[in-house]
Design a protein around this motif. Structure first.
Motif, PDB file in Angstrom:
ATOM      1  N   GLN A 100       0.835  -1.197   0.000  1.00 36.95           N
ATOM      2  CA  GLN A 100       0.000   0.000   0.000  1.00 36.95           C
ATOM      3  C   GLN A 100       0.873   1.251   0.000  1.00 36.95           C
ATOM      4  OE1 GLN A 100      -3.338   0.211   2.759  1.00 36.95           O
ATOM      5  NE2 GLN A 100      -3.245  -2.006   3.071  1.00 36.95           N
ATOM      6  N   TYR A 101       1.980   1.166   0.744  1.00 33.35           N
ATOM      7  CA  TYR A 101       2.895   2.305   0.861  1.00 33.35           C
ATOM      8  C   TYR A 101       4.328   1.803   0.918  1.00 33.35           C
ATOM      9  CZ  TYR A 101      -1.376   4.589   2.576  1.00 33.35           C
ATOM     10  OH  TYR A 101      -2.659   5.068   2.718  1.00 33.35           O
ATOM     11  N   LEU A 102       5.219   2.561   0.300  1.00 31.81           N
ATOM     12  CA  LEU A 102       6.647   2.343   0.452  1.00 31.81           C
ATOM     13  C   LEU A 102       7.255   3.658   0.936  1.00 31.81           C
ATOM     14  CD1 LEU A 102       9.055   0.439  -1.850  1.00 31.81           C
ATOM     15  CD2 LEU A 102       9.715   2.609  -0.856  1.00 31.81           C
ATOM     16  N   VAL A 153      14.422   8.581 -12.494  1.00 29.08           N
ATOM     17  CA  VAL A 153      13.544   9.114 -11.449  1.00 29.08           C
ATOM     18  C   VAL A 153      13.628  10.633 -11.481  1.00 29.08           C
ATOM     19  CG1 VAL A 153      13.201   9.281  -8.933  1.00 29.08           C
ATOM     20  CG2 VAL A 153      13.737   7.070  -9.997  1.00 29.08           C
ATOM     21  N   LYS A 154      12.524  11.300 -11.218  1.00 22.89           N
ATOM     22  CA  LYS A 154      12.497  12.766 -11.176  1.00 22.89           C
ATOM     23  C   LYS A 154      12.880  13.212  -9.755  1.00 22.89           C
ATOM     24  CE  LYS A 154       9.052  13.282 -14.827  1.00 22.89           C
ATOM     25  NZ  LYS A 154       7.709  13.817 -15.179  1.00 22.89           N
ATOM     26  N   TRP A 155      14.152  13.398  -9.534  1.00 24.28           N
ATOM     27  CA  TRP A 155      14.661  13.739  -8.213  1.00 24.28           C
ATOM     28  C   TRP A 155      14.377  15.210  -7.897  1.00 24.28           C
ATOM     29  CZ3 TRP A 155      15.658   9.661  -5.461  1.00 24.28           C
ATOM     30  CH2 TRP A 155      16.118   8.495  -6.091  1.00 24.28           C
ATOM     31  N   VAL A 156      13.803  15.446  -6.729  1.00 28.40           N
ATOM     32  CA  VAL A 156      13.393  16.786  -6.306  1.00 28.40           C
ATOM     33  C   VAL A 156      14.316  17.245  -5.185  1.00 28.40           C
ATOM     34  CG1 VAL A 156      11.497  18.194  -5.425  1.00 28.40           C
ATOM     35  CG2 VAL A 156      11.005  16.199  -6.872  1.00 28.40           C
ATOM     36  N   ALA A 157      15.078  18.291  -5.436  1.00 26.82           N
ATOM     37  CA  ALA A 157      16.055  18.751  -4.450  1.00 26.82           C
ATOM     38  C   ALA A 157      15.416  19.547  -3.321  1.00 26.82           C
ATOM     39  CB  ALA A 157      17.134  19.591  -5.131  1.00 26.82           C
ATOM     40  N   ARG A 158      14.546  20.480  -3.645  1.00 29.14           N
ATOM     41  CA  ARG A 158      13.962  21.321  -2.604  1.00 29.14           C
ATOM     42  C   ARG A 158      12.704  20.652  -2.049  1.00 29.14           C
ATOM     43  NH1 ARG A 158      14.938  26.252  -0.843  1.00 29.14           N
ATOM     44  NH2 ARG A 158      16.314  26.737  -2.601  1.00 29.14           N
ATOM     45  N   ALA A 159      12.915  19.669  -1.220  1.00 26.04           N
ATOM     46  CA  ALA A 159      11.805  18.947  -0.601  1.00 26.04           C
ATOM     47  C   ALA A 159      12.294  18.246   0.649  1.00 26.04           C
ATOM     48  CB  ALA A 159      11.207  17.927  -1.568  1.00 26.04           C
ATOM     49  N   ARG A 160      11.524  18.369   1.711  1.00 17.21           N
ATOM     50  CA  ARG A 160      11.801  17.601   2.927  1.00 17.21           C
ATOM     51  C   ARG A 160      11.300  16.176   2.748  1.00 17.21           C
ATOM     52  NH1 ARG A 160      15.424  17.781   7.073  1.00 17.21           N
ATOM     53  NH2 ARG A 160      14.512  17.138   9.058  1.00 17.21           N
ATOM     54  N   TRP A 161      10.146  16.057   2.087  1.00 20.64           N
ATOM     55  CA  TRP A 161       9.668  14.753   1.651  1.00 20.64           C
ATOM     56  C   TRP A 161       8.799  14.952   0.418  1.00 20.64           C
ATOM     57  CZ3 TRP A 161       7.496  17.088   5.978  1.00 20.64           C
ATOM     58  CH2 TRP A 161       6.118  17.301   5.966  1.00 20.64           C
ATOM     59  N   VAL A 162       8.642  13.881  -0.336  1.00 21.72           N
ATOM     60  CA  VAL A 162       7.855  13.887  -1.564  1.00 21.72           C
ATOM     61  C   VAL A 162       6.941  12.674  -1.554  1.00 21.72           C
ATOM     62  CG1 VAL A 162       7.966  13.607  -4.084  1.00 21.72           C
ATOM     63  CG2 VAL A 162       9.582  15.132  -2.928  1.00 21.72           C
ATOM     64  N   VAL A 163       5.730  12.863  -2.036  1.00 21.42           N
ATOM     65  CA  VAL A 163       4.779  11.760  -2.181  1.00 21.42           C
ATOM     66  C   VAL A 163       4.403  11.640  -3.648  1.00 21.42           C
ATOM     67  CG1 VAL A 163       2.554  10.800  -1.492  1.00 21.42           C
ATOM     68  CG2 VAL A 163       3.840  12.246   0.112  1.00 21.42           C
ATOM     69  N   ASP A 164       4.617  10.482  -4.212  1.00 16.40           N
ATOM     70  CA  ASP A 164       4.177  10.201  -5.573  1.00 16.40           C
ATOM     71  C   ASP A 164       3.568   8.804  -5.579  1.00 16.40           C
ATOM     72  OD1 ASP A 164       3.714   9.953  -8.289  1.00 16.40           O
ATOM     73  OD2 ASP A 164       5.600  10.913  -8.858  1.00 16.40           O
ATOM     74  N   ARG A 165       2.258   8.787  -5.684  1.00 20.47           N
ATOM     75  CA  ARG A 165       1.506   7.539  -5.601  1.00 20.47           C
ATOM     76  C   ARG A 165       1.834   6.819  -4.288  1.00 20.47           C
ATOM     77  NH1 ARG A 165       2.940   6.499 -11.819  1.00 20.47           N
ATOM     78  NH2 ARG A 165       4.251   8.312 -11.359  1.00 20.47           N
ATOM     79  N   LYS A 166       2.257   5.575  -4.333  1.00 21.43           N
ATOM     80  CA  LYS A 166       2.485   4.859  -3.071  1.00 21.43           C
ATOM     81  C   LYS A 166       3.858   5.134  -2.460  1.00 21.43           C
ATOM     82  CE  LYS A 166       2.105   0.664  -4.895  1.00 21.43           C
ATOM     83  NZ  LYS A 166       2.077  -0.830  -4.938  1.00 21.43           N
ATOM     84  N   TRP A 167       4.735   5.837  -3.179  1.00 28.18           N
ATOM     85  CA  TRP A 167       6.106   6.063  -2.703  1.00 28.18           C
ATOM     86  C   TRP A 167       6.204   7.372  -1.934  1.00 28.18           C
ATOM     87  CZ3 TRP A 167      10.976   6.780  -6.317  1.00 28.18           C
ATOM     88  CH2 TRP A 167      12.138   6.729  -5.532  1.00 28.18           C
TER      89      TRP A 167
END
Length: 230
Positions: free
Chosen positions: A102-104, A142-156
């Motif tokens: 469900q989540y990773l 992978v679309k790596w996002v630098a300015r982020a404390r956390w990122v949610v994309d679908r289950k990841w």
């Protein structure tokens, strides 16, 4: 009420202690009111050590990759060991369970282990900013996002480095059980939550701020996925 969630933690030699024990402490408190099961999963049942220096701790796995039970959630930590040459069995395990999760949740340099499965190409994620260049080399798709404390994309759900694992854990708890529950757990831990997912000062510390801003604008234009904002 949610059914009892089956949570697995991937372990390997020289994982980062806080990547595992920070989220687990929050989950320990959460489990007092919300039933959870925990599996500590590694390539063998041998003790797995934290860090890579002389001051280390050992944790005993409960399952191997071949005996792990069905999982709803998998936590993948980072650490010096994530760069080891023999991590392919861990990558293969992540790939084998990913479709049924469900989540990773990945913390720090656990993200490139997820990325190396090839199952998250085109998805957005973040990781430890100090290790940024090494990480993006592992899987540029992978679309790596630098300015982020956390990122949610679908289950990841992916977090920045080390202490950010607590922040993504609380964001995830709030998503699943509600913000009131997440706040209650954080107060019990006397922890001040970081609630701005798109703000990470360490992107500036390591000179990634401008690149990050360009990525954010590009994501807003292409409309793919969501960076969760608290």
């Amino acid at each position: 009420m949610l059914d009892r969630l089956s949570i697995g933690v991937l372990l390997y030699p020289h994982f980062q202690a806080l990547d595992v024990f920070g989220p687990l402490d929050a989950l320990n408190i959460l489990s007092e009111e919300h039933p959870l099961t925990l599996s500590l999963i590694a390539c063998t049942l041998d003790p797995m050590c934290t860090s890579s220096g002389p001051f280390t701790q050992l944790i005993l796995p409960t399952h191997t990759f071949g005996t792990a039970p069905p999982l709803d959630v998998l936590l993948v930590p980072g650490g010096p060991g994530a760069r080891a040459a023999d991590m392919q069995p861990a990558v293969d395990f992540i790939a084998s369970v990913y479709p049924s999760l469900q989540y990773l949740i990945s913390v720090c340099t656990g993200a490139p282990l997820v990325a190396r499965t090839g199952l998250v190409d085109g998805m957005r994620a973040t990781t430890n900013k100090r290790a940024w260049e090494w990480v993006i080399e592992q899987r540029p798709q992978v679309k790596w996002v630098a300015r982020a404390r956390w990122v949610v994309d679908r289950k990841w759900w992916s977090s920045s480095g080390v202490s950010a694992g607590l922040d993504v854990a609380f964001a995830w708890i709030g998503h699943v059980w509600g913000q009131e529950v997440a706040e209650e757990v954080s107060v019990k831990m006397e922890y001040t939550r970081w609630k701005e997912s798109t703000r990470d000062p360490f992107a500036d510390v390591y000179g990634l701020g401008r690149k990050s801003s360009e990525e954010v604008r590009a994501r807003e234009c292409d409309g793919q996925g969501t960076v969760e904002k608290s």
